[in-house]
Scaffold this motif. Structure first.
Motif, PDB file in Angstrom:
ATOM      1  N   VAL C 315       0.872  -1.193   0.000  1.00  0.00           N
ATOM      2  CA  VAL C 315       0.000   0.000   0.000  1.00  0.00           C
ATOM      3  C   VAL C 315       0.908   1.242   0.000  1.00  0.00           C
ATOM      4  CG1 VAL C 315      -1.847   1.158   1.223  1.00  0.00           C
ATOM      5  CG2 VAL C 315      -1.600  -1.308   1.414  1.00  0.00           C
ATOM      6  N   ARG C 316       0.429   2.292  -0.644  1.00  0.00           N
ATOM      7  CA  ARG C 316       1.239   3.522  -0.686  1.00  0.00           C
ATOM      8  C   ARG C 316       1.154   4.259   0.650  1.00  0.00           C
ATOM      9  NH1 ARG C 316      -0.772   6.647  -5.470  1.00  0.00           N
ATOM     10  NH2 ARG C 316      -2.193   7.452  -3.898  1.00  0.00           N
ATOM     11  N   VAL C 317       2.058   5.208   0.899  1.00  0.00           N
ATOM     12  CA  VAL C 317       2.162   5.858   2.213  1.00  0.00           C
ATOM     13  C   VAL C 317       0.838   6.525   2.589  1.00  0.00           C
ATOM     14  CG1 VAL C 317       3.340   7.662   3.481  1.00  0.00           C
ATOM     15  CG2 VAL C 317       4.596   6.282   1.848  1.00  0.00           C
ATOM     16  N   ASP C 318       0.335   7.381   1.701  1.00  0.00           N
ATOM     17  CA  ASP C 318      -0.847   8.140   2.135  1.00  0.00           C
ATOM     18  C   ASP C 318      -2.043   7.200   2.293  1.00  0.00           C
ATOM     19  OD1 ASP C 318      -0.523   7.653  -0.504  1.00  0.00           O
ATOM     20  OD2 ASP C 318      -2.007   9.153  -1.082  1.00  0.00           O
ATOM     21  N   GLN C 319      -2.144   6.187   1.420  1.00  0.00           N
ATOM     22  CA  GLN C 319      -3.273   5.250   1.594  1.00  0.00           C
ATOM     23  C   GLN C 319      -3.133   4.523   2.936  1.00  0.00           C
ATOM     24  OE1 GLN C 319      -2.386   3.014  -1.822  1.00  0.00           O
ATOM     25  NE2 GLN C 319      -3.595   4.258  -3.216  1.00  0.00           N
ATOM     26  N   LEU C 320      -1.882   4.192   3.277  1.00  0.00           N
ATOM     27  CA  LEU C 320      -1.622   3.465   4.528  1.00  0.00           C
ATOM     28  C   LEU C 320      -2.139   4.271   5.714  1.00  0.00           C
ATOM     29  CD1 LEU C 320       0.602   1.136   5.606  1.00  0.00           C
ATOM     30  CD2 LEU C 320       1.828   3.186   6.169  1.00  0.00           C
ATOM     31  N   LEU C 321      -1.732   5.549   5.758  1.00  0.00           N
ATOM     32  CA  LEU C 321      -2.121   6.380   6.911  1.00  0.00           C
ATOM     33  C   LEU C 321      -3.621   6.650   6.851  1.00  0.00           C
ATOM     34  CD1 LEU C 321       0.945   8.783   6.895  1.00  0.00           C
ATOM     35  CD2 LEU C 321       0.570   6.726   8.237  1.00  0.00           C
ATOM     36  N   GLY C 322      -4.131   6.893   5.629  1.00  0.00           N
ATOM     37  CA  GLY C 322      -5.571   7.142   5.507  1.00  0.00           C
ATOM     38  C   GLY C 322      -6.345   5.937   6.022  1.00  0.00           C
ATOM     39  N   PHE C 323      -5.884   4.745   5.650  1.00  0.00           N
ATOM     40  CA  PHE C 323      -6.550   3.496   6.062  1.00  0.00           C
ATOM     41  C   PHE C 323      -6.608   3.422   7.587  1.00  0.00           C
ATOM     42  CE2 PHE C 323      -8.121  -0.625   5.430  1.00  0.00           C
ATOM     43  CZ  PHE C 323      -7.462  -1.532   6.230  1.00  0.00           C
ATOM     44  N   ALA C 324      -5.518   3.815   8.240  1.00  0.00           N
ATOM     45  CA  ALA C 324      -5.493   3.706   9.715  1.00  0.00           C
ATOM     46  C   ALA C 324      -6.456   4.717  10.316  1.00  0.00           C
ATOM     47  CB  ALA C 324      -4.084   3.966  10.217  1.00  0.00           C
ATOM     48  N   TRP C 325      -6.328   5.969   9.920  1.00  0.00           N
ATOM     49  CA  TRP C 325      -7.110   7.013  10.608  1.00  0.00           C
ATOM     50  C   TRP C 325      -8.554   7.026  10.142  1.00  0.00           C
ATOM     51  CZ3 TRP C 325      -5.163   8.905  14.834  1.00  0.00           C
ATOM     52  CH2 TRP C 325      -3.755   8.952  14.989  1.00  0.00           C
TER      53      TRP C 325
END
Lengths: 318, 143, 384, 168, 370
Positions: C315-325
């Motif tokens: 997963v790409r960085v922003d998708q990763l963080l978006g997925f978490a938050w």
């Protein structure tokens, strides 16, 4: 549902995982070979490095040192030196036949162009060496392999070749023992070797074309080359100097030419230096009476020899 | 000067003067019947004897799907006069190939957005594909 | 630990008090380190073998009978490799970083109940201690990235710090649900709370959702696919451990794998009923069977990790963080509400149904919000 | 038991000293983390497990990382040049104030009877449950205020981030 | 409120980089995660192939064309042979044309399978899809070895036909390969096409508008994914392609996912062509009887021949002075020209996307640098 694609992926990998253990034809799935123990069966046509074929004893090698493969080899990695007997008469066999396996790109063009089926492609690829330059040059003794070996690795091809070949050639006049292999030091100076390696040896084939000066301004769209070629007739026109044309057509082309041209037309047009000169030189030598032996054109074989004999008789040279 | 058109074995080639190249190119691209919008291949050829370097543009039309037309322009071989107007403003596809022609043949393209060497390293001085190019290793041997 | 102390007092009273205490402390540590290091070595072997088989090739089979000594060979190789420290690097911090990645991974093992009666330290705040210590790895990641003075490793370190920090929050939230259910923080207490027929928390709706969230967060915490961003080769070369070689690199790998095992251990403790299993209460050999159950469940978790690693892209960085938050955290909060409903419902069945409905609605809504616009069906026209 | 206590407090004091005197800023931060670790150790020694775990979670997990990001964003990324020197000019003034404060603290702690009045000392089970009950019964108002404060901070952070996003 | 001033980061991805498909460097300027400027740097693998061509006889250059796009040596040979035959006016017998179509389509299969596999391993799928593709590629390479003698450096085609004829046994082998391929494609699609993580990473990433594709002379699957309905097999109708009925897939948005899907759909079309070609391959000579090996001369003049190689339009511009050696030997490689638009597609995306966009263009450095 969100996870469907992800789950499908897992199912596929699971199937492969399980399949690799219990699948009926495990070979089908695990396509990797455990190299040293389990070797991949090489198909018959596979080619690695060339080797020279001999019938019976290593002296009866098929190669006549006609240097056709040396000129045609794209990376120019073959080096042939003609064998000469005591008084300098060229024997139709090589003393030095080196292939620089670090340069050879295994393209098989030497096999295609060889008129004597003397050089064939081998199948064994385990040829790694330690030294960088000297060991990678394979010399004549290591290159020579028997026809039986050829049958062993490529049976279909070998039988086809044997069918086309004429009866086995009797060994050359006095079978001089194969000279000791010259070490690379006395081979050539480094610069000459580099030049040879890069193929800057004398150009063979296209004659020198002289172009008339062309004024840049008014020109037709054709490339400057086309235009110049069609207009300027070459000085020494030798239309028959092409090994593709048959002997009769070449003779008919040189009908009303002087004896030297007729003799040259009879040659095999391969400039293979088997006779010690190129085609033009050998014809001049025969015409001027410098040498009487008209049987030295190796690639020409019978037809050329008979034609030369007929021409020499007509001109009263013999 | 009107460009001469010559049908040479199924490939029409168009020899154009350097001054009119840009105008001809724009015409070929915009004319409704022609619409040559796809510049497939750009090459330089070094005619040593005729002392000229010829740059050849092969044009195709994607819209009307008709075949190649070769747009040729010639420039003298001397490095300082070897200048040809660049066609990158007309066809973006010529950008890299013109840089390669400059790199290997020394043909300077006026109007090219970013004319640098593309294949050889930047400090390389000579233009290797010219007919009179002598490779360095041979030079060292001579010295 | 206390049980062993009493055992020593009972069998060998004449040993001085201090020595007994020392023995009581050192013995469990020795056992835990021994067991889990062999499990770590086994894990690397299983991973390479399984990935190989998934990809239609045999895994390592040269070293040892079926490639079993491969981890030993890897270890030796890394041990003998030269340990290069970049000149501009900050020696002290450069050395400390790998140590600090391994320490929290092993400290968490202190509270994982391996078998009935076998827990190194029975803290009554077990799970909280585990989660607290695992935040320590954040510092270690940053130190590694910063100390090697290399642009790439710093970028990699910043990414991994962001990732670990942002995945801790949903992880703790998901754990809250289990603590509410079990009523206690101590890990043994949680396992005991899962007795009974379908007692494992994973069979409850909120338990299942919490399990999925916790497992995803654990994978992200330890940087395994699909979240193995920090050392994504395809992006910034090798992330924070670019400048490490030799034994320090081995420590990093060990830290990562052992953290994966310990996170698996905690997941098993909290969701899959630790060492509980049909045979785990037998008198004499009960503890052996329970240990077997624990390691079987741990194996399942680890296999899931490997399986995902062999299949899913990253997963790409922003998708990763978006997925978490944007997805995991709200889902965890809704999960707590669902658990509350289940807790206060009159009979368990109604509670079960109600919480399941609430959760299903939440999942669909959240997914719709987050991924609505990206996945469109594509159609292709064909010209003949 | 006293040996463990002594070594632990030695580590803590060392960490504190280093945090103040080290040249490189990031090294100071790491010394601070060592100091926090020491404090957590003390809590565990006193069998206040909850406090120890919370200490690790909050101070090392959050505060240290916060300071880290602060260093990162203000200085250039490497943050190498650090403070002026280990002991500044007026170091003796600092030491003086520190000793007087420490002395006063010891006196009050010894005289007060706070220690004996600890109602829920080291009971095995109840510490966490007790704290939980108290939070929700007696101290619920401060808990709610804290919740509102934290949410406001969270929203503030999001707004700043969004502003950054719009700029791009 | 003063926004935080971030440093612009200069990063050069490659030439020592695990996913640049060879020795290729991209100088990228990053603002945080976003790509602000991207300059491709190439030439690390430059062997001056064209000057070697000028020093070599016409046939001598044939083995060198294998080394251009070392993934698809058969199509390189065919492009060179086609250009020379066009200039010299050599007729190619039926059977040779069919064999050439079979070899080219098999090369397209293995190239697309590996290209898609590498793109997925760039997205992080730990090399599993690539190894499935390699498993099928091994079979095709074994077939090439049985026929031409070498797995990747086939040197198989001559002016006027092909060097070795396909006997019954190798035809059966080819039919077996083509029979297995649809099953492999289904497995591949099931593994990856609906994978949410992949969709999230490739959809709307690296969009190439149709006009820019044509103007920047982009060719092959990259152009067709942006909606350019142009396939040289259909336009030039070279070889015997007009005898087979197959369709050319064309996409709409032209992002990385479209390029990924177009290659998979093209593989299905190639399987269709192979079925028809293997079914009705005529008997007869496999090389024109009068084709000569030595002393082969091409009448003076220039010519440009091109074919649809798996990566795009591969063209040879040859100028001959009537001698045994070409006067000018130029290769128009598809990867080299397709790279022009790499920067346009990467602007505004993240570093991870730049790597994937490069993967989706599918370049091979042997062809880019020549």
């Amino acid at each position: 549902m969100i996870g469907k694609g992800l789950m499908d992926g897992l199912v596929v990998t699971a199937k492969n995982f399980v399949g690799s253990y219990f699948d009926g034809n495990r070979k089908e799935r695990l396509f990797t070979y455990q190299y040293p123990e389990e070797r991949m069966p090489l198909p018959e046509n596979s080619r690695t490095f060339p080797f020279l074929v001999y019938d019976g004893t290593p002296d009866q090698m098929r190669c006549t040192a006609c240097k056709v493969c040396e000129t045609e080899c794209p990376p120019q990695c073959i080096c042939i030196v003609m064998d000469r007997d005591a008084n300098g008469k060229p024997l139709r066999r090589p003393t030095v036949f080196d292939i620089d396996t670090s340069v050879c790109m295994q393209c098989g063009i030497c096999v295609e162009v060889c008129p004597f089926n003397a050089i064939k492609m081998d199948c064994d690829f385990e040829r790694s060496q330690y030294a960088r330059f000297d060991d990678l040059i394979t010399h004549l003794p290591t290159l020579l392999k028997s026809n039986e070996y050829y049958h062993q690795i490529k049976s279909a091809e070998a039988t086809r070749v044997d069918a086309t070949r004429k009866p086995a050639k009797k060994p050359a006049a006095a079978p001089t023992p194969v000279k000791p292999v010259p070490t690379s030091t006395d081979m050539r100076t480094e610069d000459e070797r580099q030049a040879w390696q890069r193929g800057y040896q004398g150009e063979v084939g296209a004659g020198e074309i002289v172009w008339p000066p062309v004024v840049l301004k008014k020109q037709s769209a054709r490339t400057p080359l086309e235009q110049s070629v069609s207009s300027a007739p070459a000085a020494n026109d030798v239309p028959w100097h092409d090994s593709g044309i048959e002997l009769e057509k070449r003779m008919e082309m040189a009908k009303e030419r002087p004896l030297a041209d007729k003799l040259m037309a009879a040659m095999a047009q391969v400039d293979c230096q088997a006779c010690g000169y190129d085609c033009r030189g050998y014809a001049n030598a025969l015409a001027s009476g410098e040498s009487k032996d008209y049987s030295r054109c190796a690639p020409g074989e019978e037809p050329t020899k008979n034609m030369l004999e007929k021409l020499m008789k007509e001109a009263g040279k013999i | 000067m009107i460009p001469t058109v010559e049908q040479v074995r199924a490939m029409t080639s168009l020899l154009v003067e350097r001054e009119e190249l840009l105008a001809v190119a724009k015409f070929l691209k915009t004319d409704p019947q022609l619409q040559f919008d796809f510049c497939s291949c750009v090459t330089a050829v070094d005619y040593l004897k005729q002392d000229c370097i010829e740059v050849v543009y092969h044009l195709y039309s994607v819209a009307l799907k008709h075949g190649p037309i070769a747009l040729k322009v010639r420039a003298p071989r001397a490095l300082d006069q070897c200048r040809v107007p660049s066609l990158t403003p007309v066809w973006r596809g010529c950008e890299f190939q013109e840089r390669e022609a400059f790199d290997l043949y020394g043909v300077k393209f006026d109007g090219h957005p970013d004319l640098r060497r593309i294949l050889m390293w930047d400090e390389f001085v000579d233009h290797p594909m010219r007919k009179d190019y002598v490779p360095p290793s041979a030079m060292e041997a001579k010295k | 630990m206390d049980a062993i102390y009493k055992l020593i007092q009972h069998y060998a009273p004449k040993i001085p008090d201090l020595l007994a205490l020392a023995l009581a402390v050192l013995l469990p540590i020795a056992i835990v380190m021994g067991v889990f290091l062999t499990v770590f070595a086994l894990l690397t072997w299983v991973e390479r073998k399984a990935l190989g088989r998934i990809q239609n090739r045999r895994g390592p089979n040269r070293v040892g009978p079926v490639g079993l000594f491969q981890p030993v060979a890897d270890g030796l190789k890394l041990l003998t490799k030269e340990d290069i420290v970049p000149a501009a690097a900050d020696k002290v911090v450069h050395f400390l970083a790998p140590v600090l990645t391994v320490v929290p991974a092993f400290m968490v093992l202190a509270v994982v109940p391996v078998a009935k009666g076998f827990v190194p330290v029975d803290l009554n705040i077990g799970v909280l201690f585990a989660l607290a210590v695992s935040t320590g790895s954040v510092l270690a990641l940053f130190m590694a990235g910063w100390a090697s003075r290399n642009k790439f490793s710093l970028l990699g370190a910043m990414r991994s710090v962001a990732q670990v920090v942002s995945y801790e929050v949903p992880m703790v939230m998901a754990a809250v649900v289990i603590l509410m259910a079990a009523g206690t923080l101590s890990s043994v207490g949680i396992v005991e709370a899962q007795r009974g027929l379908a007692g494992w928390f994973v069979f409850k709706p909120w338990g299942l959702v919490a399990f999925v969230i916790f497992q995803l967060c654990a994978m992200a915490e330890v940087a395994r696919t699909p979240f193995d961003l920090p050392e994504a080769e395809s992006e910034i070369v090798a992330g924070y451990h670019t400048e490490y070689s030799g034994f320090k690199f081995a420590l990093f790998q060990m830290g990562e794998y052992v953290a994966a095992i310990t996170m698996g251990g905690i997941t098993v403790t909290m969701f899959l009923g630790g060492y509980l299993g049909p045979g785990s209460d037998l008198p004499k050999i009960g503890w052996l069977v329970s240990a077997g159950w624990f390691f079987a469940k741990l194996g399942i978790i680890v296999v899931i990790n490997i399986w995902a690693r062999g299949t899913w892209p990253r997963v790409r960085v922003d998708q990763l963080l978006g997925f978490a938050w944007k997805l995991l955290l709200p889902l965890a909060l809704v999960n707590i509400v669902a658990m509350a409903i289940w807790h206060f419902a009159s009979n368990k069945l109604v509670g079960w149904g109600a919480s399941a409905v609430v959760l299903a609605v939440a999942i669909v809504a959240l997914v719709k919000i987050n991924t609505g616009q990206t996945f469109e069906k594509r159609s292709y026209r064909f010209i003949s | 038991m006293t040996i463990v206590f002594l070594t632990l407090s030695a580590i803590t004091v060392l960490g504190a000293l280093l945090a103040v005197t080290l040249r490189n800023l990031v090294h100071c931060l790491l010394a601070l983390v060592l100091f926090f670790m020491g404090i957590a150790g003390h809590f565990f020694l006193l069998k206040a497990d909850f406090l120890g775990a919370v200490q690790i979670l909050i101070y090392i997990g959050a505060v240290a990382v916060l300071i880290l990001f602060a260093i990162m964003l203000t200085r250039n990324i490497s943050g190498t040049e650090g403070g002026r020197g280990s002991l500044g000019g007026a170091w003796w003034l600092g030491v003086g104030i520190a000793t007087t404060l420490a002395g006063a603290m010891c006196v009050f702690v010894r005289r007060s009877d706070l220690v004996s009045k600890l109602p829920y000392g080291a009971t095995e089970e109840g510490v966490v449950k007790e704290i939980g009950k108290l939070l929700v019964t007696d101290w619920v108002v401060p808990l709610e205020i804290m919740a509102v404060l934290l949410t406001a901070a969270l929203i503030g952070a999001v707004v700043i981030a969004l502003e950054e996003e719009k700029k791009r | 409120m003063s926004t935080i001033e971030t440093q612009m980061l200069e990063v050069s991805l490659g030439p020592q980089h695990p996913s640049t498909h060879g020795v290729f460097r991209m100088d990228v300027v990053l603002d945080g995660e976003y790509v602000v400027k991207l300059k491709p740097v190439m030439g690390y693998l430059h062997r001056n192939h064209e000057q070697i061509g000028e020093k070599m006889t016409w046939l001598g250059s044939m083995p060198y064309t294998d080394r251009l796009d070392y993934f698809c040596s058969m199509t390189n040979n065919w492009a060179y042979a086609l250009s020379v035959e066009k200039m010299a006016g050599i007729k190619v017998p039926e059977r040779a044309e069919y064999i050439r179509v079979i070899m080219a389509e098999l090369t397209r299969l293995l190239n697309h399978a590996c290209a898609v596999g590498f793109l997925l391993s760039d997205c992080g799928a730990w090399f599993t899809p690539v190894l499935y593709a390699l498993r099928e590629r091994e079979r095709i390479l074994d077939f090439f070895e049985t026929v031409s003698g070498a797995r990747m450096m086939c040197n198989y085609m001559r002016f006027g036909g092909v060097r070795v004829d396909l006997d019954e046994q190798s035809l059966a082998m080819a039919r077996a390969i083509v029979a297995r391929w649809p099953a492999f494609l289904d497995e591949f699609e099931k593994l990856m096409t609906e994978n949410e993580v992949l969709l999230a990473r490739t959809q709307r990433v690296g969009i190439l508008p149709r006009e820019l594709a044509i103007n920047a002379s982009v060719s092959g699957p990259v152009a067709r994914a942006s909606g350019v309905a142009y396939d040289i097999r259909k336009v030039d109708k070279y070889g015997v392609y007009d005898r087979f009925d197959f369709r050319v897939p064309v996409g709409e948005t032209g992002d990385t996912f479209d390029r990924f899907m177009i290659r998979i759909l093209e593989m299905r079309e190639s399987v269709k062509i192979l079925h028809q070609a293997l079914r009705d391959i005529p008997s007869g000579p496999c090389i024109a009887p009068e084709s000569k090996l030595r002393g082969f001369k091409v009448p003076a003049g220039d010519g440009y021949g091109r074919i649809e190689s798996p990566k795009g339009e591969l063209g040879f511009y040859l100028v001959s002075e009537g001698g045994a050696k070409p006067y000018r030997y130029h290769v128009r490689p598809p990867s080299f020209v397709n790279l022009t638009i790499l920067e346009d597609m990467c602007l505004g995306h993240k570093v991870a996307d730049a790597i994937i966009i490069l993967g989706s263009i599918d370049i091979v450095l042997g062809e880019v640098d020549r």
